[in-house]
Design a protein around this motif. Sequence first.
Motif, PDB file in Angstrom:
ATOM      1  N   HIS A 127      27.951 194.410 -47.289  1.00 42.57           N
ATOM      2  CA  HIS A 127      28.176 192.976 -47.211  1.00 42.57           C
ATOM      3  C   HIS A 127      29.691 192.768 -47.287  1.00 42.57           C
ATOM      4  O   HIS A 127      30.277 192.856 -48.368  1.00 42.57           O
ATOM      5  N   GLN A 128      30.299 192.526 -46.147  1.00 44.63           N
ATOM      6  CA  GLN A 128      31.742 192.377 -46.071  1.00 44.63           C
ATOM      7  C   GLN A 128      32.140 190.953 -46.463  1.00 44.63           C
ATOM      8  O   GLN A 128      31.613 189.977 -45.930  1.00 44.63           O
ATOM      9  N   PHE A 129      33.066 190.848 -47.422  1.00 45.58           N
ATOM     10  CA  PHE A 129      33.545 189.539 -47.862  1.00 45.58           C
ATOM     11  C   PHE A 129      34.133 188.796 -46.668  1.00 45.58           C
ATOM     12  O   PHE A 129      34.874 189.357 -45.867  1.00 45.58           O
ATOM     13  N   ALA A 130      33.816 187.494 -46.565  1.00 41.30           N
ATOM     14  CA  ALA A 130      34.328 186.672 -45.457  1.00 41.30           C
ATOM     15  C   ALA A 130      35.321 185.627 -45.956  1.00 41.30           C
ATOM     16  O   ALA A 130      36.434 185.530 -45.457  1.00 41.30           O
ATOM     17  N   THR A 131      34.906 184.823 -46.942  1.00 40.59           N
ATOM     18  CA  THR A 131      35.755 183.735 -47.424  1.00 40.59           C
ATOM     19  C   THR A 131      35.195 183.209 -48.742  1.00 40.59           C
ATOM     20  O   THR A 131      34.148 183.646 -49.203  1.00 40.59           O
ATOM     21  N   ARG A 132      35.887 182.262 -49.308  1.00 39.11           N
ATOM     22  CA  ARG A 132      35.367 181.558 -50.490  1.00 39.11           C
ATOM     23  C   ARG A 132      34.984 180.149 -50.049  1.00 39.11           C
ATOM     24  O   ARG A 132      35.637 179.546 -49.225  1.00 39.11           O
ATOM     25  N   GLY A 133      33.929 179.653 -50.641  1.00 37.56           N
ATOM     26  CA  GLY A 133      33.473 178.300 -50.343  1.00 37.56           C
ATOM     27  C   GLY A 133      32.981 177.651 -51.622  1.00 37.56           C
ATOM     28  O   GLY A 133      32.987 178.262 -52.685  1.00 37.56           O
ATOM     29  N   GLU A 134      32.555 176.411 -51.520  1.00 39.64           N
ATOM     30  CA  GLU A 134      32.023 175.697 -52.678  1.00 39.64           C
ATOM     31  C   GLU A 134      30.517 175.538 -52.527  1.00 39.64           C
ATOM     32  O   GLU A 134      30.019 175.264 -51.437  1.00 39.64           O
ATOM     33  N   ASP A 135      29.809 175.701 -53.652  1.00 40.84           N
ATOM     34  CA  ASP A 135      28.369 175.477 -53.631  1.00 40.84           C
ATOM     35  C   ASP A 135      28.085 174.000 -53.882  1.00 40.84           C
ATOM     36  O   ASP A 135      29.004 173.175 -53.939  1.00 40.84           O
ATOM     37  N   ASP A 136      26.820 173.649 -54.045  1.00 45.77           N
ATOM     38  CA  ASP A 136      26.422 172.252 -54.227  1.00 45.77           C
ATOM     39  C   ASP A 136      26.987 171.624 -55.498  1.00 45.77           C
ATOM     40  O   ASP A 136      27.086 170.403 -55.606  1.00 45.77           O
ATOM     41  N   GLY A 144      30.047 172.293 -56.609  1.00 42.38           N
ATOM     42  CA  GLY A 144      31.498 172.314 -56.523  1.00 42.38           C
ATOM     43  C   GLY A 144      32.117 173.584 -57.087  1.00 42.38           C
ATOM     44  O   GLY A 144      33.341 173.671 -57.217  1.00 42.38           O
ATOM     45  N   GLU A 145      31.299 174.573 -57.407  1.00 44.48           N
ATOM     46  CA  GLU A 145      31.792 175.859 -57.912  1.00 44.48           C
ATOM     47  C   GLU A 145      32.188 176.731 -56.724  1.00 44.48           C
ATOM     48  O   GLU A 145      31.500 176.759 -55.704  1.00 44.48           O
ATOM     49  N   PHE A 146      33.289 177.478 -56.885  1.00 42.34           N
ATOM     50  CA  PHE A 146      33.690 178.395 -55.829  1.00 42.34           C
ATOM     51  C   PHE A 146      32.803 179.632 -55.845  1.00 42.34           C
ATOM     52  O   PHE A 146      32.514 180.194 -56.907  1.00 42.34           O
ATOM     53  N   VAL A 147      32.345 180.038 -54.661  1.00 41.57           N
ATOM     54  CA  VAL A 147      31.512 181.236 -54.512  1.00 41.57           C
ATOM     55  C   VAL A 147      32.050 182.058 -53.344  1.00 41.57           C
ATOM     56  O   VAL A 147      32.646 181.524 -52.414  1.00 41.57           O
ATOM     57  N   SER A 148      31.831 183.358 -53.442  1.00 41.00           N
ATOM     58  CA  SER A 148      32.195 184.240 -52.338  1.00 41.00           C
ATOM     59  C   SER A 148      31.124 184.163 -51.265  1.00 41.00           C
ATOM     60  O   SER A 148      29.931 184.126 -51.574  1.00 41.00           O
ATOM     61  N   LEU A 149      31.539 184.132 -50.006  1.00 36.16           N
ATOM     62  CA  LEU A 149      30.625 184.132 -48.866  1.00 36.16           C
ATOM     63  C   LEU A 149      30.831 185.428 -48.087  1.00 36.16           C
ATOM     64  O   LEU A 149      31.959 185.919 -47.974  1.00 36.16           O
ATOM     65  N   TYR A 150      29.749 185.955 -47.548  1.00 36.43           N
ATOM     66  CA  TYR A 150      29.779 187.262 -46.905  1.00 36.43           C
ATOM     67  C   TYR A 150      29.286 187.185 -45.471  1.00 36.43           C
ATOM     68  O   TYR A 150      28.471 186.332 -45.126  1.00 36.43           O
ATOM     69  N   ASN A 151      29.774 188.109 -44.641  1.00 38.73           N
ATOM     70  CA  ASN A 151      29.254 188.257 -43.293  1.00 38.73           C
ATOM     71  C   ASN A 151      27.852 188.859 -43.377  1.00 38.73           C
ATOM     72  O   ASN A 151      27.464 189.405 -44.411  1.00 38.73           O
ATOM     73  N   ALA A 152      27.100 188.764 -42.294  1.00 37.22           N
ATOM     74  CA  ALA A 152      25.775 189.381 -42.249  1.00 37.22           C
ATOM     75  C   ALA A 152      25.915 190.873 -42.561  1.00 37.22           C
ATOM     76  O   ALA A 152      26.903 191.504 -42.176  1.00 37.22           O
ATOM     77  N   PRO A 153      24.942 191.453 -43.271  1.00 40.88           N
ATOM     78  CA  PRO A 153      25.063 192.864 -43.662  1.00 40.88           C
ATOM     79  C   PRO A 153      25.055 193.799 -42.456  1.00 40.88           C
ATOM     80  O   PRO A 153      24.413 193.526 -41.449  1.00 40.88           O
TER      81      PRO A 153
END
Length: 136
Positions: free
Chosen positions: A24-33, A35-44
Amino acid sequence: MIHPGSNLLKIAQRVIKFQRVFWHQFATRGEDDLGEFVSLYNAPQVIKGSWQPINRARYEALGLDFARRYYNFFTANDVLGITEGRGTDLIDYQGKRHEVVDVQPWAQEDGWNQVLVVEVGPSTSLPPQVPPADPV
């Protein structure tokens, strides 16, 4: 005679069976519902390499936590650990999720990387993923 640049991992692959893992390659950081920052990943992606447990006798010398399990994964892929402004890649193997702790980049020299990972729990679900691009 084996020398730098001879790609030892490729030579080893001829005599030992490599394991397949989900990367699971890291893609970017985003916010969840919330407002917490979470790591987002590319498709495995399925990648292969040599998966080797680290002997617990070496934990102290390496400064590792005895309460956790660590492994080395030797691969030709550009797996990355955490750096400033970037989250760590994840690897799923045998039903367990692992975070990349450190990478020794031998790719320039020998065509492979030594990836130190730590087990963080079961891999029962996909991590948050980057949403697919809108059609043009």
